[in-house]
Scaffold this active site. Sequence first.
Site, PDB file in Angstrom:
ATOM      1  N   LYS A   3       6.979   1.652  -3.896  1.00 44.87           N
ATOM      2  CA  LYS A   3       6.780   0.431  -4.692  1.00 44.87           C
ATOM      3  C   LYS A   3       5.531  -0.322  -4.214  1.00 44.87           C
ATOM      4  O   LYS A   3       4.701  -0.731  -5.025  1.00 44.87           O
ATOM      5  CB  LYS A   3       8.016  -0.476  -4.561  1.00 44.87           C
ATOM      6  CG  LYS A   3       7.797  -1.899  -5.029  1.00 44.87           C
ATOM      7  CD  LYS A   3       9.018  -2.765  -4.852  1.00 44.87           C
ATOM      8  CE  LYS A   3       9.219  -3.361  -3.491  1.00 44.87           C
ATOM      9  NZ  LYS A   3       8.443  -4.583  -3.182  1.00 44.87           N
ATOM     10  N   ASN A   4       5.422  -0.490  -2.906  1.00 46.05           N
ATOM     11  CA  ASN A   4       4.344  -1.326  -2.386  1.00 46.05           C
ATOM     12  C   ASN A   4       2.978  -0.642  -2.368  1.00 46.05           C
ATOM     13  O   ASN A   4       1.978  -1.257  -1.998  1.00 46.05           O
ATOM     14  CB  ASN A   4       4.717  -1.871  -0.995  1.00 46.05           C
ATOM     15  CG  ASN A   4       5.822  -2.911  -1.105  1.00 46.05           C
ATOM     16  OD1 ASN A   4       6.143  -3.377  -2.204  1.00 46.05           O
ATOM     17  ND2 ASN A   4       6.418  -3.271   0.023  1.00 46.05           N
ATOM     18  N   CYS A  14      10.277 -17.926  -1.078  1.00 46.87           N
ATOM     19  CA  CYS A  14      11.360 -17.098  -1.583  1.00 46.87           C
ATOM     20  C   CYS A  14      12.423 -17.029  -0.509  1.00 46.87           C
ATOM     21  O   CYS A  14      12.305 -17.666   0.534  1.00 46.87           O
ATOM     22  CB  CYS A  14      10.873 -15.723  -2.001  1.00 46.87           C
ATOM     23  SG  CYS A  14      10.417 -14.709  -0.619  1.00 46.87           S
ATOM     24  N   ARG A  58       6.182 -17.914   2.762  1.00 45.60           N
ATOM     25  CA  ARG A  58       5.268 -16.926   2.207  1.00 45.60           C
ATOM     26  C   ARG A  58       4.055 -17.511   1.477  1.00 45.60           C
ATOM     27  O   ARG A  58       3.880 -17.304   0.269  1.00 45.60           O
ATOM     28  CB  ARG A  58       6.021 -15.935   1.312  1.00 45.60           C
ATOM     29  CG  ARG A  58       7.158 -15.265   2.049  1.00 45.60           C
ATOM     30  CD  ARG A  58       7.750 -14.128   1.277  1.00 45.60           C
ATOM     31  NE  ARG A  58       6.856 -12.996   1.147  1.00 45.60           N
ATOM     32  CZ  ARG A  58       7.114 -11.939   0.407  1.00 45.60           C
ATOM     33  NH1 ARG A  58       8.237 -11.882  -0.271  1.00 45.60           N
ATOM     34  NH2 ARG A  58       6.259 -10.948   0.338  1.00 45.60           N
ATOM     35  N   ASP A  64      10.670  -4.679   6.701  1.00 45.97           N
ATOM     36  CA  ASP A  64      11.413  -4.212   5.525  1.00 45.97           C
ATOM     37  C   ASP A  64      12.551  -3.250   5.892  1.00 45.97           C
ATOM     38  O   ASP A  64      13.302  -2.821   5.017  1.00 45.97           O
ATOM     39  CB  ASP A  64      10.467  -3.534   4.514  1.00 45.97           C
ATOM     40  CG  ASP A  64       9.563  -4.540   3.814  1.00 45.97           C
ATOM     41  OD1 ASP A  64       9.833  -5.754   3.912  1.00 45.97           O
ATOM     42  OD2 ASP A  64       8.589  -4.112   3.176  1.00 45.97           O
ATOM     43  N   ARG A  66      14.870  -4.258  -7.962  1.00 45.66           N
ATOM     44  CA  ARG A  66      13.428  -4.537  -7.886  1.00 45.66           C
ATOM     45  C   ARG A  66      12.690  -3.429  -7.153  1.00 45.66           C
ATOM     46  O   ARG A  66      11.491  -3.242  -7.368  1.00 45.66           O
ATOM     47  CB  ARG A  66      13.183  -5.844  -7.129  1.00 45.66           C
ATOM     48  CG  ARG A  66      13.517  -7.078  -7.909  1.00 45.66           C
ATOM     49  CD  ARG A  66      13.031  -8.298  -7.183  1.00 45.66           C
ATOM     50  NE  ARG A  66      11.743  -8.017  -6.583  1.00 45.66           N
ATOM     51  CZ  ARG A  66      11.326  -8.480  -5.408  1.00 45.66           C
ATOM     52  NH1 ARG A  66      12.090  -9.269  -4.699  1.00 45.66           N
ATOM     53  NH2 ARG A  66      10.147  -8.169  -4.945  1.00 45.66           N
TER      54      ARG A  66
END
Length: 412
Positions: free
Chosen positions: A22-23, A119, A124, A296, A388
């Site tokens: 994803k990233n 968030c 952030r 993560d 997500r």
Amino acid sequence: MDKFLIKGGKALRGAVAISGAKNSALPAMAAALLTADKVVVRNVPKVRDLVTMSKLLAFMDAKVSVAAVPASDYEIQAPKLNHAEAPYELVRTMRASILTLGPLMARVGVARVSLPGGCAIGARPVDLHLKALEQMGRGRQLKGAHIVFEKITVTGTENILMAAALAEGETVLENAAREPEVTDLVGMLRKMGAEICGEGTSTLRIRGVKELHGTEHTVIPDRIEAGTFLIAGAITGGDLTIHNCMPAHLGAVIAKLQQARVRIDVVDATTARVRGAEKLVAADVTTEEYPGFATDMQAQYMALATQAEDTSVITETIFENRYLHASEMVRMGANISINGREAVVRGPAQLTGTTVQASDLRASAGLVLAGLVASGETLIDRVYHIDRGYEGIVEKLKAVGAHIERVHAPGS
Ligand code: EPZ
């Protein structure tokens, strides 16, 4: 809102294929804005954040189409950008929308990207992105600059790489992120004609060029999804072979799991095998920028630590508030105390299923792992967070023997 229902206690066995990162896919899609030519991005995971990025590019008048087969191939073409703008409605649902700022500034000279708010995992800010872009000037033509990041930032590094690729002159970026996703982006930009060196180190040099051209790029495998499955195999005492991954990107995670006595074999450059330990033992973890242990992976590791003999101390250094999963794990029977950046996990604890709330993407993954080892039924609410960033997690877990179902809430 959908939920996951998990009946824990089943050892996972078999093979899992990891999806694209994803990233990596997010900046790759944003990078397509840097050229009027067609760009093909392959191995894009089917997750909500990429759908949001597609909507964002389409809002800017880029044409985005997804191939019928394989559905992981995206074609993007942005001959003209009519709205150099990322509206709040989209930014609100995905902070990574900020990745369009660098390309828009480079291509159009001006951009309006709504500021992402805080968030669940912390404040952030994006001040470092803005400060660096300011150093490169405003107006039609950005200029190369000497930028020193006060703090390592992954998407900040990616934004500056993309902006500097089309700036006039040379940009030197110090204290840059060294994450594999940054290196992947450099590889793609180079294929588009960019002149960049130093990827994988903390100093990047970018010599701006007048124009970039189209390319085809296959994004790297998702190292966080792979790490999550390593822990799924370990925590359930199973035997999983993980394909399409890059064990080379998982060095810190593999070393830590081995310290906890999980058996991991790197079979080859794209395959790893995990087998549960006879007895898991505690191992302390501190999250760090790459090549350190990824933030993560912290929630998933905490789930494992609840099952390890003795005390594991987890220290989160990247985000200020990334322990929301801990209180949910405690409700399942875990013994965890949080003191500022430190979490002390005493194990092993018998977890018992209950209803828990997912609070962010990786926290959800940690709760799924806790549910897989808990006795009885765990109902995880708000799984839109996991959608997500994990492609087909229910299907993938089921295929290796997990008892997990998605429960569709009426109307969703
Ligand atoms: C990227 O976020 C990832 N997102 C995150 O993935 C990941 O957790 C994070 O890097 C750290 O590895 C994407 O790649 C799309 P940072 P990013 O800027 O770039 C502070 C996931 O679950 N900071 O490297 O937003 C910041 O507050 C996620 O997939 C500033 O102070 O993270 C944090 O404390 C979530 N000012 C630290 O730096 C800035 O301008 C590192 O954040 C920018 C960052």
